[in-house]
Enzyme design. Sequence first.
Site, short mmCIF file in Angstrom:
data_model
loop_
_atom_site.label_atom_id
_atom_site.label_comp_id
_atom_site.label_asym_id
_atom_site.label_seq_id
_atom_site.Cartn_x
_atom_site.Cartn_y
_atom_site.Cartn_z
N HIS A 268 0.88 -1.19 0.00
CA HIS A 268 0.00 0.00 0.00
C HIS A 268 0.91 1.23 0.00
O HIS A 268 1.75 1.38 -0.88
CB HIS A 268 -0.93 -0.13 1.22
CG HIS A 268 -2.02 0.88 1.30
ND1 HIS A 268 -2.45 1.64 0.25
CD2 HIS A 268 -2.82 1.25 2.37
CE1 HIS A 268 -3.44 2.43 0.65
NE2 HIS A 268 -3.68 2.22 1.92
N HIS A 307 -2.39 -1.85 -9.59
CA HIS A 307 -3.35 -1.29 -8.66
C HIS A 307 -4.60 -2.16 -8.68
O HIS A 307 -4.96 -2.68 -9.73
CB HIS A 307 -3.72 0.14 -9.08
CG HIS A 307 -4.34 0.93 -8.00
ND1 HIS A 307 -5.68 0.85 -7.71
CD2 HIS A 307 -3.80 1.80 -7.11
CE1 HIS A 307 -5.93 1.65 -6.70
NE2 HIS A 307 -4.82 2.23 -6.31
N ASP A 363 2.61 5.85 -6.37
CA ASP A 363 3.88 5.72 -5.65
C ASP A 363 5.10 5.63 -6.55
O ASP A 363 6.23 5.67 -6.07
CB ASP A 363 3.84 4.48 -4.75
CG ASP A 363 2.88 4.67 -3.59
OD1 ASP A 363 2.84 5.79 -3.07
OD2 ASP A 363 2.18 3.72 -3.23
#
Length: 437
Positions: A268, A307, A363
Amino acid sequence: MENETLTITDNRTQKAYTVPIFRGTIRAMDLRQIKTDPEDFGLMTYDPAFMNTASCQSAITYLDGEKGILRYRGYPIEQLAEHCTFLEVAYLLLNGDLPTKDELDTWNYDVMRHSMIHENLKKFMDGFHHDAHPMGILLSTVAALSTFYPDGRAVNDAKYRRKQVVRLIGKMPTLAAYAYRHRLGRPYIYPDPELCYTKNYMNMLWKRTEPNYVANPVLARALEVLFILHADHEQNCSTSAMRVVGSSNADPYATTAAAISALWGPLHGGANEEVLRMLDEIGSKDRIPAFIEEVKEGHRKLMGFGHRVYKNYDPRARIIKQVAEEVFEVTGRNPKIDIALELEKIALNDEYFVKRRLYPNVDFYSGIIYQAMGFNPDQFTVLFGIPRTVGWLAQWQEMMSDTDKKIARPRQIYIGEEKRDFVPLTLREHKHELVGV
Ligand code: ACO
Protein backbone atom coordinates in the site's frame (compact mmCIF):
# COMPACT_ATOMS: atom_id res chain seq x y z
CA MET A 1 -35.46 1.45 -13.61
CA GLU A 2 -38.08 -1.34 -13.70
CA ASN A 3 -37.04 -4.96 -13.32
CA GLU A 4 -34.04 -4.02 -11.24
CA THR A 5 -34.07 -7.45 -9.69
CA LEU A 6 -32.09 -10.65 -9.87
CA THR A 7 -33.68 -14.07 -9.88
CA ILE A 8 -31.56 -16.88 -8.53
CA THR A 9 -32.46 -20.55 -8.86
CA ASP A 10 -31.04 -22.82 -6.19
CA ASN A 11 -30.32 -26.04 -8.05
CA ARG A 12 -30.14 -27.91 -4.76
CA THR A 13 -33.84 -27.27 -4.07
CA GLN A 14 -35.13 -25.98 -7.46
CA LYS A 15 -36.47 -22.93 -5.60
CA ALA A 16 -36.21 -19.48 -7.20
CA TYR A 17 -35.55 -16.28 -5.26
CA THR A 18 -35.86 -12.72 -6.51
CA VAL A 19 -33.71 -10.08 -4.87
CA PRO A 20 -33.55 -6.34 -5.59
CA ILE A 21 -30.62 -4.81 -7.46
CA PHE A 22 -29.61 -1.46 -5.99
CA ARG A 23 -27.02 0.69 -7.76
CA GLY A 24 -25.51 -2.34 -9.46
CA THR A 25 -25.28 -4.41 -6.29
CA ILE A 26 -27.32 -6.97 -4.45
CA ARG A 27 -27.41 -7.07 -0.68
CA ALA A 28 -25.46 -10.05 0.61
CA MET A 29 -28.02 -10.38 3.41
CA ASP A 30 -30.71 -11.06 0.79
CA LEU A 31 -28.92 -14.34 0.08
CA ARG A 32 -29.39 -15.57 3.63
CA GLN A 33 -32.96 -16.65 2.83
CA ILE A 34 -31.56 -19.24 0.36
CA LYS A 35 -31.52 -22.43 2.40
CA THR A 36 -31.72 -26.16 1.77
CA ASP A 37 -33.81 -26.68 4.93
CA PRO A 38 -34.90 -24.56 7.91
CA GLU A 39 -31.80 -25.62 9.90
CA ASP A 40 -29.47 -24.40 7.15
CA PHE A 41 -27.70 -21.10 8.02
CA GLY A 42 -28.39 -19.69 4.54
CA LEU A 43 -26.17 -18.68 1.67
CA MET A 44 -23.24 -16.29 2.17
CA THR A 45 -20.77 -14.75 -0.27
CA TYR A 46 -17.05 -15.58 -0.16
CA ASP A 47 -14.92 -12.61 -1.17
CA PRO A 48 -11.38 -12.63 0.27
CA ALA A 49 -9.80 -9.17 0.05
CA PHE A 50 -13.21 -7.69 -0.88
CA MET A 51 -12.46 -7.92 -4.59
CA ASN A 52 -16.12 -7.45 -5.54
CA THR A 53 -17.86 -6.27 -2.40
CA ALA A 54 -19.04 -2.71 -1.72
CA SER A 55 -18.65 -2.20 2.03
CA CYS A 56 -20.45 1.15 2.17
CA GLN A 57 -22.14 3.91 0.21
CA SER A 58 -19.98 6.98 -0.05
CA ALA A 59 -20.37 10.44 -1.58
CA ILE A 60 -16.72 11.46 -1.19
CA THR A 61 -14.50 10.12 -3.95
CA TYR A 62 -15.40 8.79 -7.39
CA LEU A 63 -12.92 6.50 -9.06
CA ASP A 64 -13.21 4.79 -12.44
CA GLY A 65 -10.21 2.51 -12.66
CA GLU A 66 -10.98 1.39 -16.21
CA LYS A 67 -10.94 4.95 -17.54
CA GLY A 68 -8.36 6.36 -15.12
CA ILE A 69 -10.74 8.93 -13.57
CA LEU A 70 -10.47 10.33 -10.04
CA ARG A 71 -12.81 12.97 -8.61
CA TYR A 72 -13.24 14.39 -5.12
CA ARG A 73 -16.87 15.33 -4.46
CA GLY A 74 -17.37 15.50 -8.24
CA TYR A 75 -14.38 17.71 -9.04
CA PRO A 76 -11.71 16.20 -11.32
CA ILE A 77 -8.43 15.71 -9.48
CA GLU A 78 -6.56 17.56 -12.24
CA GLN A 79 -8.58 20.76 -11.61
CA LEU A 80 -8.19 20.57 -7.85
CA ALA A 81 -4.44 19.98 -8.15
CA GLU A 82 -4.12 22.99 -10.42
CA HIS A 83 -6.25 25.51 -8.54
CA CYS A 84 -6.56 24.61 -4.86
CA THR A 85 -4.60 24.63 -1.67
CA PHE A 86 -4.43 21.42 0.31
CA LEU A 87 -6.61 22.76 3.13
CA GLU A 88 -9.20 23.92 0.59
CA VAL A 89 -9.37 20.35 -0.72
CA ALA A 90 -9.49 19.03 2.84
CA TYR A 91 -12.52 21.24 3.48
CA LEU A 92 -14.13 19.94 0.30
CA LEU A 93 -13.58 16.29 1.24
CA LEU A 94 -14.88 16.79 4.76
CA ASN A 95 -17.83 19.06 4.02
CA GLY A 96 -18.91 18.21 0.49
CA ASP A 97 -18.40 21.62 -1.13
CA LEU A 98 -15.53 23.98 -1.79
CA PRO A 99 -15.36 26.70 0.89
CA THR A 100 -16.23 30.34 0.35
CA LYS A 101 -13.48 32.84 1.16
CA ASP A 102 -14.77 33.32 4.73
CA GLU A 103 -15.20 29.61 5.28
CA LEU A 104 -11.68 28.96 4.05
CA ASP A 105 -10.19 31.66 6.27
CA THR A 106 -11.93 30.21 9.33
CA TRP A 107 -10.93 26.68 8.39
CA ASN A 108 -7.27 27.62 7.85
CA TYR A 109 -7.26 29.44 11.17
CA ASP A 110 -8.87 26.52 13.02
CA VAL A 111 -6.52 23.90 11.62
CA MET A 112 -3.37 25.94 12.21
CA ARG A 113 -4.54 26.86 15.74
CA HIS A 114 -4.59 23.14 16.52
CA SER A 115 -1.13 22.42 15.18
CA MET A 116 0.58 22.46 18.58
CA ILE A 117 1.07 19.25 20.52
CA HIS A 118 1.20 18.70 24.28
CA GLU A 119 4.72 19.02 25.71
CA ASN A 120 4.45 15.52 27.17
CA LEU A 121 4.22 14.13 23.68
CA LYS A 122 7.72 15.43 23.07
CA LYS A 123 8.93 13.31 25.99
CA PHE A 124 7.11 10.36 24.53
CA MET A 125 8.86 11.04 21.23
CA ASP A 126 12.24 11.15 23.00
CA GLY A 127 11.75 7.55 24.13
CA PHE A 128 12.16 6.23 20.61
CA HIS A 129 15.49 4.89 19.47
CA HIS A 130 17.45 7.29 17.23
CA ASP A 131 16.89 5.12 14.15
CA ALA A 132 13.22 4.29 14.80
CA HIS A 133 11.21 4.23 11.58
CA PRO A 134 9.20 7.47 11.34
CA MET A 135 6.02 5.55 10.50
CA GLY A 136 6.38 3.61 13.74
CA ILE A 137 6.77 6.90 15.60
CA LEU A 138 3.85 8.47 13.78
CA LEU A 139 1.39 5.69 14.42
CA SER A 140 2.36 5.44 18.10
CA THR A 141 2.16 9.15 18.75
CA VAL A 142 -1.17 9.47 16.94
CA ALA A 143 -2.51 6.64 19.12
CA ALA A 144 -1.06 8.42 22.17
CA LEU A 145 -3.10 11.53 21.31
CA SER A 146 -6.17 9.64 22.51
CA THR A 147 -4.78 9.82 26.05
CA PHE A 148 -4.56 13.61 25.82
CA TYR A 149 -8.04 14.14 24.39
CA PRO A 150 -10.52 11.92 26.25
CA ASP A 151 -13.38 13.88 24.64
CA GLY A 152 -12.38 12.02 21.48
CA ARG A 153 -14.40 9.11 22.79
CA ALA A 154 -17.64 11.07 22.28
CA VAL A 155 -17.80 9.67 18.77
CA ASN A 156 -21.58 9.86 18.52
CA ASP A 157 -21.58 13.63 18.92
CA ALA A 158 -20.96 15.47 15.64
CA LYS A 159 -19.59 18.53 17.45
CA TYR A 160 -16.92 16.48 19.23
CA ARG A 161 -16.15 14.53 16.10
CA ARG A 162 -15.45 17.74 14.27
CA LYS A 163 -13.14 18.91 17.03
CA GLN A 164 -10.98 15.77 16.79
CA VAL A 165 -10.92 16.08 12.99
CA VAL A 166 -9.46 19.59 13.22
CA ARG A 167 -7.01 18.51 15.91
CA LEU A 168 -5.75 15.54 13.94
CA ILE A 169 -5.32 17.44 10.68
CA GLY A 170 -3.57 20.25 12.54
CA LYS A 171 -1.21 17.99 14.48
CA MET A 172 -0.16 15.48 11.84
CA PRO A 173 2.59 17.67 10.29
CA THR A 174 3.88 18.54 13.75
CA LEU A 175 4.14 14.89 14.80
CA ALA A 176 5.75 14.00 11.47
CA ALA A 177 8.27 16.83 11.71
CA TYR A 178 9.13 16.00 15.32
CA ALA A 179 9.69 12.37 14.34
CA TYR A 180 12.06 13.58 11.63
CA ARG A 181 14.02 15.90 13.89
CA HIS A 182 14.18 13.35 16.69
CA ARG A 183 16.09 11.12 14.36
CA LEU A 184 18.58 13.86 13.50
CA GLY A 185 18.91 14.95 17.10
CA ARG A 186 17.80 18.45 16.21
CA PRO A 187 15.61 20.55 18.54
CA TYR A 188 11.92 20.52 17.72
CA ILE A 189 10.52 23.59 16.00
CA TYR A 190 7.12 24.77 17.16
CA PRO A 191 4.43 25.18 14.51
CA ASP A 192 3.92 28.66 13.10
CA PRO A 193 0.21 29.34 12.50
CA GLU A 194 1.06 32.37 10.38
CA LEU A 195 2.35 30.03 7.67
CA CYS A 196 0.26 27.89 5.34
CA TYR A 197 -0.06 24.16 5.98
CA THR A 198 2.84 23.00 3.81
CA LYS A 199 5.19 25.90 4.53
CA ASN A 200 4.64 25.41 8.23
CA TYR A 201 5.53 21.74 7.83
CA MET A 202 8.67 22.59 5.88
CA ASN A 203 9.60 25.13 8.52
CA MET A 204 9.27 22.53 11.29
CA LEU A 205 11.37 20.09 9.25
CA TRP A 206 14.19 22.22 7.99
CA LYS A 207 14.57 25.40 10.04
CA ARG A 208 18.02 25.59 11.58
CA THR A 209 19.60 28.67 13.14
CA GLU A 210 18.26 31.25 10.71
CA PRO A 211 15.70 33.61 12.33
CA ASN A 212 13.17 32.97 9.56
CA TYR A 213 13.23 29.88 7.41
CA VAL A 214 11.76 30.68 4.00
CA ALA A 215 10.41 27.69 2.12
CA ASN A 216 11.06 27.64 -1.60
CA PRO A 217 7.64 28.50 -3.14
CA VAL A 218 8.00 25.98 -5.99
CA LEU A 219 8.78 23.17 -3.56
CA ALA A 220 6.02 24.26 -1.19
CA ARG A 221 3.54 24.24 -4.08
CA ALA A 222 4.80 20.82 -5.22
CA LEU A 223 4.22 19.47 -1.71
CA GLU A 224 0.75 21.04 -1.72
CA VAL A 225 -0.08 19.28 -5.01
CA LEU A 226 1.28 15.97 -3.75
CA PHE A 227 -0.81 16.34 -0.61
CA ILE A 228 -3.92 17.03 -2.72
CA LEU A 229 -3.29 13.93 -4.84
CA HIS A 230 -2.91 11.74 -1.75
CA ALA A 231 -5.84 13.14 0.23
CA ASP A 232 -8.38 10.41 -0.48
CA HIS A 233 -8.83 7.33 -2.61
CA GLU A 234 -12.12 5.79 -1.49
CA GLN A 235 -12.13 2.31 0.05
CA ASN A 236 -8.42 1.38 -0.14
CA CYS A 237 -6.73 -0.79 2.48
CA SER A 238 -6.02 1.94 5.05
CA THR A 239 -9.42 3.63 4.62
CA SER A 240 -11.11 0.28 5.06
CA ALA A 241 -9.03 -0.22 8.23
CA MET A 242 -10.27 3.21 9.37
CA ARG A 243 -13.88 2.25 8.77
CA VAL A 244 -13.55 -1.22 10.32
CA VAL A 245 -11.85 0.01 13.48
CA GLY A 246 -14.05 3.11 13.68
CA SER A 247 -17.15 0.95 13.37
CA SER A 248 -16.54 -0.31 16.93
CA ASN A 249 -16.84 3.34 18.08
CA ALA A 250 -13.13 3.45 19.01
CA ASP A 251 -11.93 7.05 19.26
CA PRO A 252 -10.55 8.67 16.09
CA TYR A 253 -6.95 8.74 17.36
CA ALA A 254 -6.82 4.98 17.91
CA THR A 255 -8.72 4.53 14.67
CA THR A 256 -6.35 6.74 12.67
CA ALA A 257 -3.38 4.87 14.16
CA ALA A 258 -4.89 1.67 12.73
CA ALA A 259 -5.21 3.31 9.32
CA ILE A 260 -1.58 4.47 9.51
CA SER A 261 -0.53 0.89 10.27
CA ALA A 262 -2.34 -0.36 7.17
CA LEU A 263 -0.80 2.40 5.06
CA TRP A 264 2.70 1.43 6.14
CA GLY A 265 2.61 -1.93 4.34
CA PRO A 266 4.75 -2.16 1.18
CA LEU A 267 1.76 -3.26 -0.91
CA HIS A 268 0.00 0.00 0.00
CA GLY A 269 1.54 3.36 0.97
CA GLY A 270 4.85 1.77 1.90
CA ALA A 271 5.40 1.13 -1.81
CA ASN A 272 6.88 4.62 -2.36
CA GLU A 273 9.79 3.77 -0.07
CA GLU A 274 10.22 0.42 -1.80
CA VAL A 275 10.28 2.08 -5.24
CA LEU A 276 13.31 4.13 -4.25
CA ARG A 277 15.09 1.11 -2.86
CA MET A 278 14.31 -0.74 -6.09
CA LEU A 279 15.65 2.10 -8.25
CA ASP A 280 18.79 2.21 -6.10
CA GLU A 281 19.23 -1.49 -6.58
CA ILE A 282 18.78 -1.29 -10.36
CA GLY A 283 21.30 1.52 -10.37
CA SER A 284 21.54 2.16 -14.11
CA LYS A 285 19.43 1.86 -17.25
CA ASP A 286 21.41 -1.05 -18.68
CA ARG A 287 20.35 -3.22 -15.74
CA ILE A 288 16.64 -2.70 -16.32
CA PRO A 289 16.08 -5.62 -18.76
CA ALA A 290 17.58 -8.12 -16.28
CA PHE A 291 15.40 -6.69 -13.52
CA ILE A 292 12.27 -6.90 -15.69
CA GLU A 293 13.09 -10.55 -16.40
CA GLU A 294 13.27 -11.26 -12.67
CA VAL A 295 9.84 -9.65 -12.25
CA LYS A 296 8.38 -11.68 -15.10
CA GLU A 297 9.78 -14.89 -13.64
CA GLY A 298 7.84 -14.06 -10.48
CA HIS A 299 10.89 -13.49 -8.24
CA ARG A 300 10.19 -9.78 -7.73
CA LYS A 301 7.50 -7.17 -8.01
CA LEU A 302 7.88 -3.98 -9.93
CA MET A 303 7.10 -1.69 -7.02
CA GLY A 304 4.93 1.32 -7.84
CA PHE A 305 3.21 -0.63 -10.59
CA GLY A 306 -0.24 -2.18 -10.56
CA HIS A 307 -3.35 -1.29 -8.66
CA ARG A 308 -6.41 -3.14 -7.45
CA VAL A 309 -8.74 -0.62 -9.09
CA TYR A 310 -6.77 1.20 -11.80
CA LYS A 311 -6.43 -0.91 -14.89
CA ASN A 312 -5.34 2.17 -16.77
CA TYR A 313 -2.81 4.94 -16.10
CA ASP A 314 -3.27 6.27 -12.55
CA PRO A 315 -4.23 9.95 -13.13
CA ARG A 316 -2.24 10.92 -10.03
CA ALA A 317 0.94 9.42 -11.50
CA ARG A 318 0.45 11.58 -14.61
CA ILE A 319 0.26 14.78 -12.52
CA ILE A 320 3.19 13.72 -10.35
CA LYS A 321 5.36 13.26 -13.42
CA GLN A 322 4.75 16.91 -14.32
CA VAL A 323 5.42 18.07 -10.77
CA ALA A 324 8.72 16.18 -10.84
CA GLU A 325 9.98 18.33 -13.71
CA GLU A 326 9.04 21.54 -11.84
CA VAL A 327 10.82 20.35 -8.71
CA PHE A 328 13.96 19.40 -10.63
CA GLU A 329 14.13 22.97 -12.00
CA VAL A 330 14.86 23.98 -8.40
CA THR A 331 16.68 21.00 -6.96
CA GLY A 332 18.50 19.67 -9.99
CA ARG A 333 17.51 16.45 -11.69
CA ASN A 334 17.29 13.33 -9.56
CA PRO A 335 19.02 10.78 -11.81
CA LYS A 336 16.57 8.12 -10.64
CA ILE A 337 13.86 9.75 -12.73
CA ASP A 338 15.62 8.59 -15.88
CA ILE A 339 15.77 5.02 -14.64
CA ALA A 340 12.08 5.25 -13.67
CA LEU A 341 11.07 6.67 -17.05
CA GLU A 342 12.96 3.96 -18.88
CA LEU A 343 11.51 1.30 -16.60
CA GLU A 344 8.02 2.63 -17.33
CA LYS A 345 8.67 2.68 -21.09
CA ILE A 346 9.91 -0.90 -21.13
CA ALA A 347 7.18 -2.19 -18.83
CA LEU A 348 4.35 -0.51 -20.74
CA ASN A 349 5.46 -2.23 -23.92
CA ASP A 350 6.05 -5.63 -22.41
CA GLU A 351 3.44 -8.33 -22.91
CA TYR A 352 3.62 -9.39 -19.20
CA PHE A 353 2.55 -5.93 -17.98
CA VAL A 354 0.21 -5.18 -20.88
CA LYS A 355 -1.71 -8.44 -20.40
CA ARG A 356 -2.12 -7.81 -16.69
CA ARG A 357 -2.90 -4.13 -17.22
CA LEU A 358 -0.16 -2.98 -14.87
CA TYR A 359 0.50 0.78 -15.01
CA PRO A 360 2.51 3.11 -12.77
CA ASN A 361 0.56 4.04 -9.65
CA VAL A 362 0.81 7.11 -7.41
CA ASP A 363 3.88 5.72 -5.65
CA PHE A 364 6.03 5.21 -8.70
CA TYR A 365 7.21 8.82 -9.08
CA SER A 366 6.39 10.47 -5.73
CA GLY A 367 9.49 9.16 -3.93
CA ILE A 368 11.80 10.54 -6.61
CA ILE A 369 10.38 14.01 -6.01
CA TYR A 370 10.53 13.64 -2.27
CA GLN A 371 14.13 12.55 -2.43
CA ALA A 372 15.03 15.52 -4.62
CA MET A 373 13.38 17.76 -2.03
CA GLY A 374 15.61 16.33 0.69
CA PHE A 375 13.50 13.59 2.29
CA ASN A 376 14.89 10.16 3.15
CA PRO A 377 13.04 7.13 1.77
CA ASP A 378 11.70 6.12 5.18
CA GLN A 379 9.98 9.51 5.32
CA PHE A 380 7.95 8.92 2.16
CA THR A 381 5.06 7.01 3.66
CA VAL A 382 4.74 9.67 6.35
CA LEU A 383 4.30 12.17 3.51
CA PHE A 384 1.45 10.00 2.31
CA GLY A 385 -0.09 9.65 5.77
CA ILE A 386 -0.31 13.39 6.52
CA PRO A 387 -2.72 14.21 3.67
CA ARG A 388 -4.48 10.83 3.73
CA THR A 389 -5.54 11.62 7.30
CA VAL A 390 -8.05 14.00 5.73
CA GLY A 391 -9.53 11.23 3.60
CA TRP A 392 -9.63 8.80 6.52
CA LEU A 393 -11.43 11.36 8.66
CA ALA A 394 -13.87 12.32 5.91
CA GLN A 395 -14.73 8.64 5.49
CA TRP A 396 -14.96 8.16 9.25
CA GLN A 397 -17.31 11.15 9.62
CA GLU A 398 -19.44 9.85 6.78
CA MET A 399 -19.62 6.40 8.35
CA MET A 400 -20.46 7.74 11.80
CA SER A 401 -23.56 9.52 10.47
CA ASP A 402 -24.61 6.69 8.15
CA THR A 403 -27.87 5.05 9.21
CA ASP A 404 -26.53 1.75 7.77
CA LYS A 405 -23.54 1.82 10.15
CA LYS A 406 -22.99 -1.31 12.21
CA ILE A 407 -19.88 -2.81 13.75
CA ALA A 408 -17.84 -4.46 10.97
CA ARG A 409 -17.88 -8.16 11.53
CA PRO A 410 -17.30 -10.40 8.50
CA ARG A 411 -18.21 -14.06 8.36
CA GLN A 412 -15.88 -16.95 7.66
CA ILE A 413 -16.03 -20.41 6.13
CA TYR A 414 -14.76 -22.66 8.88
CA ILE A 415 -12.35 -25.26 7.49
CA GLY A 416 -10.83 -26.51 10.76
CA GLU A 417 -11.19 -29.69 12.79
CA GLU A 418 -14.53 -31.17 13.75
CA LYS A 419 -15.19 -31.37 17.50
CA ARG A 420 -12.51 -33.47 19.25
CA ASP A 421 -11.75 -34.29 22.86
CA PHE A 422 -8.93 -32.83 24.92
CA VAL A 423 -5.69 -34.90 25.05
CA PRO A 424 -3.50 -34.65 28.20
CA LEU A 425 0.02 -33.28 27.60
CA THR A 426 1.76 -36.61 28.22
CA LEU A 427 -0.35 -38.43 25.63
CA ARG A 428 0.02 -35.95 22.75
CA GLU A 429 1.83 -37.05 19.61
CA HIS A 430 4.55 -34.98 18.02
CA LYS A 431 3.05 -33.54 14.78
CA HIS A 432 4.97 -30.38 13.98
CA GLU A 433 8.61 -29.73 13.29
CA LEU A 434 10.33 -27.95 16.18
CA VAL A 435 11.53 -24.58 14.96
CA GLY A 436 13.19 -22.12 17.29
CA VAL A 437 12.80 -18.41 16.73
N1 ACO B 1 4.90 -6.32 -10.48
C1 ACO B 1 4.79 -7.52 -11.13
N2 ACO B 1 3.66 -8.21 -11.25
C2 ACO B 1 2.56 -7.68 -10.69
C3 ACO B 1 2.58 -6.43 -10.01
C4 ACO B 1 3.81 -5.76 -9.93
N3 ACO B 1 3.88 -4.57 -9.30
N4 ACO B 1 1.33 -6.14 -9.56
C5 ACO B 1 0.57 -7.16 -9.94
N5 ACO B 1 1.31 -8.09 -10.63
C6 ACO B 1 0.82 -9.33 -11.26
C7 ACO B 1 0.54 -10.39 -10.21
O1 ACO B 1 1.68 -11.18 -9.96
C8 ACO B 1 -0.58 -11.15 -10.87
O2 ACO B 1 -0.03 -11.97 -11.86
P1 ACO B 1 -0.65 -13.44 -12.15
O3 ACO B 1 -2.03 -13.17 -12.69
O4 ACO B 1 0.27 -14.06 -13.14
O5 ACO B 1 -0.66 -14.15 -10.83
C9 ACO B 1 -1.38 -10.06 -11.59
O6 ACO B 1 -0.42 -9.03 -11.87
C10 ACO B 1 -2.53 -9.49 -10.78
O7 ACO B 1 -2.00 -9.01 -9.56
P2 ACO B 1 -2.73 -9.11 -8.17
O8 ACO B 1 -1.70 -9.22 -7.10
O9 ACO B 1 -3.80 -10.16 -8.22
O10 ACO B 1 -3.44 -7.71 -8.12
P3 ACO B 1 -4.07 -7.06 -6.83
O11 ACO B 1 -5.15 -6.17 -7.30
O12 ACO B 1 -4.42 -8.07 -5.81
O13 ACO B 1 -2.85 -6.21 -6.20
C11 ACO B 1 -1.31 -4.46 -5.84
C12 ACO B 1 -2.69 -4.85 -6.40
C13 ACO B 1 -1.18 -4.97 -4.40
C14 ACO B 1 -1.22 -2.94 -5.80
C15 ACO B 1 -0.21 -5.07 -6.74
O14 ACO B 1 -0.34 -4.57 -8.06
C16 ACO B 1 1.19 -4.80 -6.20
O15 ACO B 1 1.65 -5.54 -5.33
N6 ACO B 1 1.88 -3.72 -6.70
C17 ACO B 1 3.20 -3.39 -6.19
C18 ACO B 1 3.08 -2.63 -4.88
C19 ACO B 1 2.57 -1.23 -5.08
O16 ACO B 1 3.04 -0.47 -5.93
N7 ACO B 1 1.59 -0.86 -4.23
C20 ACO B 1 1.02 0.49 -4.24
C21 ACO B 1 -0.38 0.47 -4.77
S1 ACO B 1 -1.03 2.10 -4.82
C22 ACO B 1 -1.41 2.43 -3.21
O17 ACO B 1 -1.71 1.57 -2.42
C23 ACO B 1 -1.36 3.79 -2.77
